[in-house]
Motif scaffolding. Structure first.
Motif, PDB file in Angstrom:
ATOM      1  N   LEU A 136       0.758  -1.165   0.097  1.00 19.60           N
ATOM      2  CA  LEU A 136      -0.148  -0.039   0.093  1.00 19.60           C
ATOM      3  C   LEU A 136       1.061   1.285  -0.027  1.00 19.60           C
ATOM      4  CD1 LEU A 136      -2.773  -0.787   2.502  1.00 19.60           C
ATOM      5  CD2 LEU A 136      -2.747  -1.359   0.069  1.00 19.60           C
ATOM      6  N   TRP A 137       1.847   1.142   0.741  1.00 17.99           N
ATOM      7  CA  TRP A 137       2.873   2.391   0.693  1.00 17.99           C
ATOM      8  C   TRP A 137       4.425   1.905   0.724  1.00 17.99           C
ATOM      9  CZ3 TRP A 137       6.125   3.665   4.923  1.00 17.99           C
ATOM     10  CH2 TRP A 137       6.770   5.029   4.603  1.00 17.99           C
ATOM     11  N   LYS A 159     -13.423  -6.793   4.667  1.00 24.15           N
ATOM     12  CA  LYS A 159     -12.595  -5.822   4.005  1.00 24.15           C
ATOM     13  C   LYS A 159     -13.169  -4.477   3.727  1.00 24.15           C
ATOM     14  CE  LYS A 159     -14.083  -7.650  -0.587  1.00 24.15           C
ATOM     15  NZ  LYS A 159     -13.769  -8.534  -1.991  1.00 24.15           N
ATOM     16  N   PHE A 163      -9.673  -0.722   7.951  1.00 23.66           N
ATOM     17  CA  PHE A 163      -9.011   0.238   6.788  1.00 23.66           C
ATOM     18  C   PHE A 163      -7.770   0.656   7.557  1.00 23.66           C
ATOM     19  CE2 PHE A 163     -11.723   3.270   9.555  1.00 23.66           C
ATOM     20  CZ  PHE A 163     -10.663   3.815  10.093  1.00 23.66           C
ATOM     21  N   GLU A 165      -4.599   3.855   7.971  1.00 17.98           N
ATOM     22  CA  GLU A 165      -4.138   5.324   7.419  1.00 17.98           C
ATOM     23  C   GLU A 165      -2.814   5.557   7.993  1.00 17.98           C
ATOM     24  OE1 GLU A 165      -6.623   9.874   7.447  1.00 17.98           O
ATOM     25  OE2 GLU A 165      -7.029   8.113   8.840  1.00 17.98           O
ATOM     26  N   LEU A 174      -0.846   8.258   3.161  1.00 24.21           N
ATOM     27  CA  LEU A 174      -1.839   7.163   2.909  1.00 24.21           C
ATOM     28  C   LEU A 174      -3.190   7.653   3.527  1.00 24.21           C
ATOM     29  CD1 LEU A 174      -2.304   4.444   1.525  1.00 24.21           C
ATOM     30  CD2 LEU A 174      -1.911   3.212   3.743  1.00 24.21           C
ATOM     31  N   LYS A 176      -7.186   6.811   4.332  1.00 21.66           N
ATOM     32  CA  LYS A 176      -7.875   5.711   4.561  1.00 21.66           C
ATOM     33  C   LYS A 176      -8.115   4.657   3.503  1.00 21.66           C
ATOM     34  CE  LYS A 176     -10.658   7.487   8.426  1.00 21.66           C
ATOM     35  NZ  LYS A 176     -12.042   7.952   8.943  1.00 21.66           N
ATOM     36  N   THR A 177      -7.619   3.436   3.707  1.00 22.04           N
ATOM     37  CA  THR A 177      -7.503   2.402   2.478  1.00 22.04           C
ATOM     38  C   THR A 177      -8.069   1.179   3.296  1.00 22.04           C
ATOM     39  OG1 THR A 177      -5.522   3.547   1.889  1.00 22.04           O
ATOM     40  CG2 THR A 177      -6.200   1.096   1.054  1.00 22.04           C
ATOM     41  N   TYR A 178      -9.293   0.754   2.692  1.00 19.45           N
ATOM     42  CA  TYR A 178     -10.045  -0.322   3.379  1.00 19.45           C
ATOM     43  C   TYR A 178      -9.375  -1.724   3.023  1.00 19.45           C
ATOM     44  CZ  TYR A 178     -13.334   2.960   5.017  1.00 19.45           C
ATOM     45  OH  TYR A 178     -14.095   3.976   5.565  1.00 19.45           O
ATOM     46  N   GLY A 179      -9.445  -2.618   3.980  1.00 18.98           N
ATOM     47  CA  GLY A 179      -9.111  -3.905   3.416  1.00 18.98           C
ATOM     48  C   GLY A 179      -9.206  -4.640   4.762  1.00 18.98           C
TER      49      GLY A 179
END
Length: 345
Positions: A136-137, A159, A163, A165, A174, A176-179
């Motif tokens: 992700l990063w 998912k 999340f 962040e 980064l 908020k990235t959901y998973g």
């Protein structure tokens, strides 16, 4: 548990106790592999130096490691903020294989963790959901400089609900990235130190400091202080000056020149003519008296000069008459004495 600095801070593992007592336990082949040091520190007085040599395997599992554990027991739906700092020294060996530096591991024994920060080559990577999911990063290990991390996580195996962040060195890198960041109903726990592929040969050390777990962002990343307003400089004290000088006008003004009026030549007073009835001879100048009173001064009387005043001219004339009278009287008496008979002896 140590005293907390804020109601939102749940736990600190910042080594400010001078040892590793804030943590639940350690997985290390020797205490010297997990040292609390004072020479390389990010916050406070202490930091952790984690060292791994090839063959360090304290739990008989894959890879070599020396790590600290804290049983955080994050559960489904919980939301937390985590802060810590990590430094790779200038002699850190770069290797194109996996090296985990911080991870939240599932309760079961095996497999990749659901959330991990790991190094491959000269890059730090963040991955969620195991080794089959994309990174992700990513950023450089930037040897010799501290990395400041703030991680915001909502834990869930769904998912669409879980999340992550991330802030790195104060920047929101980064959103908020959901998973899914949990495996089923398994609880997670924190591990920090160094865990790497057992094929890596060179000895390596890494530094960690300031770990904090909280429920609010301001507890792990306080806002920057408001700028201090500078007070205006006091006005300078005027210096006394006897000379009055008009203030200068910063705007230049063009003045229209005016014709100068010639200065008037002062006129001498007209000399007063004598009152004797004499008319001045043309071409001669009648002297002007320097005596403003009009009375003769002693010099004029001694020299027999005439004053410009009409009354002062009679004084010499009267004196002359008296002298002539005295001479005539003396002449009359002289013959009389000559004619008188002499007395006989």
């Amino acid at each position: 548990m140590p005293a907390l600095a804020s109601a939102g801070v749940l736990w600190k593992g910042d080594f400010e106790t001078g040892n590793t007592s804030q943590w639940t336990r350690q997985q290390a082949v020797a205490n010297s592999r997990l040292q609390v040091v004072t020479d390389v520190v990010r916050d406070g007085k202490y930091a952790l130096k984690a060292t791994v040599r090839q063959g360090d395997d304290p739990i008989g599992a894959s890879g070599n490691r020396n790590e600290l554990l804290y049983v955080t027991h994050e559960t489904q739906g919980k939301e937390y903020y985590y802060k810590w700092s990590t430094l790779f020294p200038s002699n850190y060996p770069v290797n194109d294989s996996w090296q985990v530096i911080t991870q939240w591991h599932q309760e079961s024994c095996c497999g990749s963790p659901p959330l991990e920060f790991f190094v491959r080559g000269d890059k730090i990577n963040l991955r969620v959901g195991g080794n089959t999911t994309p990174v992700l990063w990513q950023t450089s290990i930037d040897k010799g400089n501290w990395h400041d991390f703030v991680l915001h996580v909502k834990w869930s195996s769904d998912k669409k609900a879980g999340f992550v962040e991330l802030w790195h060195n104060g920047e929101h890198v980064l959103p908020k990235t959901y998973g899914a960041n949990q495996f089923g109903k398994e609880l997670n726990y924190l591990k920090m130190g160094l865990y790497r592929d057992d094929a890596i040969k060179p000895e390596a050390s890494i530094f960690h400091d300031g770990f904090t777990m909280a429920t609010a962002l301001e507890d792990v990343m306080p806002p920057a202080p408001a700028p201090v307003e500078e007070e205006p400089a006091p006005a300078p004290t005027p210096i006394p000056d006897d000379t009055t000088i008009p203030a200068e006008d910063p705007t230049p003004v063009t003045e229209t020149p005016t014709a100068e009026t010639p200065a008037t030549t002062p006129q001498l007073p007209t000399p007063q003519l004598p009152t004797t009835g004499q008319t001045p001879t043309p071409g001669t100048t009648t002297p002007v008296s320097n005596n403003p009173t009009g009375l003769p001064d002693s010099s004029e009387a001694a020299a027999g000069g005439c004053s410009a005043s009409g009354t002062s001219g009679t004084l010499p004339f009267a004196g002359a008459l008296l002298v002539l009278g005295a001479v005539a009287l003396r002449r009359r008496r002289a013959p009389a004495r000559a004619l008188a008979p002499r007395a006989k002896p």
